[in-house]
Motif scaffolding. Structure first.
Motif, PDB file in Angstrom:
ATOM      1  N   LEU A  63      26.016 -31.990  73.041  1.00 33.57           N
ATOM      2  CA  LEU A  63      25.720 -30.644  73.515  1.00 33.57           C
ATOM      3  C   LEU A  63      25.554 -29.668  72.363  1.00 33.57           C
ATOM      4  O   LEU A  63      24.651 -28.829  72.372  1.00 33.57           O
ATOM      5  CB  LEU A  63      26.833 -30.179  74.457  1.00 33.57           C
ATOM      6  N   GLN A 325      30.796 -33.936  72.222  1.00 35.29           N
ATOM      7  CA  GLN A 325      30.707 -33.499  73.604  1.00 35.29           C
ATOM      8  C   GLN A 325      29.373 -33.972  74.156  1.00 35.29           C
ATOM      9  O   GLN A 325      28.318 -33.441  73.831  1.00 35.29           O
ATOM     10  CB  GLN A 325      30.828 -31.969  73.696  1.00 35.29           C
ATOM     11  N   ALA A 327      26.097 -34.964  76.315  1.00 35.93           N
ATOM     12  CA  ALA A 327      25.134 -34.285  77.177  1.00 35.93           C
ATOM     13  C   ALA A 327      23.909 -35.175  77.280  1.00 35.93           C
ATOM     14  O   ALA A 327      23.769 -36.169  76.563  1.00 35.93           O
ATOM     15  CB  ALA A 327      24.772 -32.908  76.631  1.00 35.93           C
ATOM     16  N   GLU A 329      19.624 -34.975  77.538  1.00 36.18           N
ATOM     17  CA  GLU A 329      18.422 -34.171  77.500  1.00 36.18           C
ATOM     18  C   GLU A 329      17.349 -34.862  78.339  1.00 36.18           C
ATOM     19  O   GLU A 329      16.933 -35.969  78.043  1.00 36.18           O
ATOM     20  CB  GLU A 329      17.948 -33.933  76.060  1.00 36.18           C
ATOM     21  N   GLY A 371      25.918 -34.739  87.054  1.00 33.40           N
ATOM     22  CA  GLY A 371      25.802 -33.798  85.944  1.00 33.40           C
ATOM     23  C   GLY A 371      25.360 -32.445  86.447  1.00 33.40           C
ATOM     24  O   GLY A 371      25.028 -32.261  87.621  1.00 33.40           O
ATOM     25  N   THR A 374      22.711 -27.270  82.266  1.00 32.43           N
ATOM     26  CA  THR A 374      23.370 -26.238  81.441  1.00 32.43           C
ATOM     27  C   THR A 374      22.366 -25.413  80.654  1.00 32.43           C
ATOM     28  O   THR A 374      22.532 -24.199  80.500  1.00 32.43           O
ATOM     29  CB  THR A 374      24.360 -26.898  80.467  1.00 32.43           C
ATOM     30  N   LEU A 389      19.158 -29.643  79.229  1.00 30.39           N
ATOM     31  CA  LEU A 389      20.420 -30.193  78.749  1.00 30.39           C
ATOM     32  C   LEU A 389      21.374 -30.268  79.929  1.00 30.39           C
ATOM     33  O   LEU A 389      21.657 -29.264  80.591  1.00 30.39           O
ATOM     34  CB  LEU A 389      21.015 -29.329  77.635  1.00 30.39           C
ATOM     35  N   THR A 391      25.123 -31.491  81.317  1.00 30.00           N
ATOM     36  CA  THR A 391      26.492 -31.806  80.922  1.00 30.00           C
ATOM     37  C   THR A 391      27.219 -32.468  82.079  1.00 30.00           C
ATOM     38  O   THR A 391      26.805 -32.344  83.242  1.00 30.00           O
ATOM     39  CB  THR A 391      27.243 -30.524  80.503  1.00 30.00           C
TER      40      THR A 391
END
Length: 450
Positions: A63, A325, A327, A329, A371, A374, A389, A391
């Motif tokens: 992230l 962290q 994430a 894409e 998810g 974000t 993105l 998360t």
């Protein structure tokens, strides 16, 4: 029959149950019931809710930029002397990765910091000497200005005295002229009286002596006045010459002071450059040891062996930070971006994890992970699509796999609103975009998954 073959075909008495079944009325009614049931089921399915979605592909990433893989670069050029890590090794922030040696001849001298410190000391003494010279010149200027003030006052007083002497001599000259005129008149009167026989020769000679004495005094007074005037002129000239002479000395001192100030500036500049060089050498020697900028795993060494030279800013190895962290894409088409807002729920299928996904019925999907959108990029990527993105959904009951690696492939569905199945089929057949009925709520995307 065509009687092509000489053998007769007779099915009588042969046990063929399939033919017997086709000829039964019960079988026909059963087939009709099946067809009707299937049609009713299809009709019911057409009116069941279907959750629209936007699919996209992407990869697993971090992230924040600081958690993404980075290349460790050296600041100075050097020669690799020793490696302290290997590929796949975990390092902590500040751990030594490799050791370099110097390759520039300007820094070969092992006593370079000491020699630079000596140069700094010598230049500091020179700067201090310039400062003392400037102070002495300031004192000299102050003394010259005081002497000029006193000399000018003395010369002005002398001019005033000469002026007063000129006035006094002018008065004396006027008095002597009067006395001379009186003596001249008396002498003429005595001459006439002598001619008339009124005065003796002795009286005339006495009066002539008085007349000559008055003339002598008049000439003396004229000479004294002329001398006084010359003294006044000389005093004024001396006054001007004193000021010019002192101004010359003051100008010379000011020039010397300006030269000293200029030399002081040059010395301070050189001193600053030397101090900067000392600091640079100190920092450069600390850069011989290349350390890990943060904790992570050494993924790949981009330079091999010992004795290889590297340039400034050249990549040494790739470092993957610890505990990034995670994430995802996702890349979606430009026509679908206006339908996506932050907070939308996303279903994800990771490469290597088997999953059975019903995009319109996420509740019955198996092996997918939840998810939340974000970040939505404001500009498109090189492929013309827009990046999202995603998360992890913290309220989801299934956490993302701990074995995920950055760069793994992902297929995702951004969940939109619910519509009937028939509408979704009609939309797909006509190539219409998904519909958006309402904005996502604050708790949109919450809920469990399977």
């Amino acid at each position: 029959m065509l009687h092509i073959s000489r053998n007769d075909t007779n099915f009588e008495g042969v046990g063929m149950n399939s033919l017997k079944t086709l000829s039964s009325r019960k079988t026909g009614r059963r087939l009709a019931r099946w067809i009707v049931g299937i049609l009713i089921t299809l009709l019911v399915v057409l009116f069941m809710p279907w959750q629209q979605n936007i699919n996209g592909t992407g990869t697993v990433t971090a992230l924040t930029p600081e958690d993404r893989p980075q290349t460790v670069q050296n600041i100075i050029a050097g020669r690799i002397e020793e490696w302290h890590v290997r590929e796949g090794q975990t390092v902590q922030k500040g751990d030594t990765i490799l050791v370099l040696s110097e390759i520039k001849d300007d820094y070969f001298d092992p006593n370079l910091p000491q020699r630079l410190s000596e140069q700094v000391g010598a230049k500091e003494n020179a700067v201090e000497g310039y400062e003392m010279k400037i102070g002495a010149l300031d004192n000299q200027l102050s003394a010259l200005r005081n002497a000029l003030r006193l000399s000018l006052q003395k010369a002005r007083n002398k001019v005033l005295q000469s002026g007063a002497k000129v006035q006094s001599d002018s008065v004396d000259l006027a008095n002597e002229r009067i006395q001379f005129r009186i003596a001249e008149v008396r002498f003429e009167r005595f001459q006439k009286g002598y001619q008339d026989g009124l005065f003796s020769k002795t009286d005339l000679e006495s009066r002539e002596l008085s007349f000559q004495s008055a003339r002598a005094k008049l000439v003396s007074a004229e000479n004294k006045l002329s001398i006084s005037r010359q003294d006044l002129i000389n005093s004024r000239i001396e006054l001007s010459s004193i000021e010019a002479e002192y101004q010359k000395e003051i100008a010379k001192s000011v020039s010397d002071r300006s030269s000293a100030v200029s030399s002081l500036g040059d010395g301070q500049k050189e001193l600053s450059e030397l101090r900067n060089k000392v600091a640079n050498v100190t920092v450069r020697r600390n850069q011989y040891v290349l350390r890990a900028p943060q904790s992570g795993v050494v993924v790949k060494a981009l330079k091999q062996g010992v004795g290889e030279t590297i340039k400034e800013g050249e990549a040494i190895c790739t470092l993957q930070p610890l505990r990034p962290q995670m994430a995802v894409e996702l890349y979606v088409k430009a026509m679908d971006v206006p339908l996506i807002q932050k907070g939308r729920e996303v279903r994800l299928r990771f490469d290597g994890w088997p999953a059975l996904q019903f995009s319109g019925w996420p509740s019955v999907s198996v092996g997918t992970f939840g998810g939340t959108v974000t970040v939505i990029d404001q500009v498109n990527s090189n492929n013309g699509e827009y990046r999202l993105l995603v998360t992890p959904n913290v309220n989801h009951d299934v956490q993302w796999p701990a074995q995920l690696r950055l760069g793994s492939g992902v297929y995702g569905w951004v969940m939109l609103d619910n519509v009937p199945v028939w509408y979704e089929i009609w939309r797909q057949l006509n190539g219409f975009p998904p519909s958006l009925k309402e904005e996502p709520k604050a708790d949109y995307g919450k809920g469990g998954g399977k």
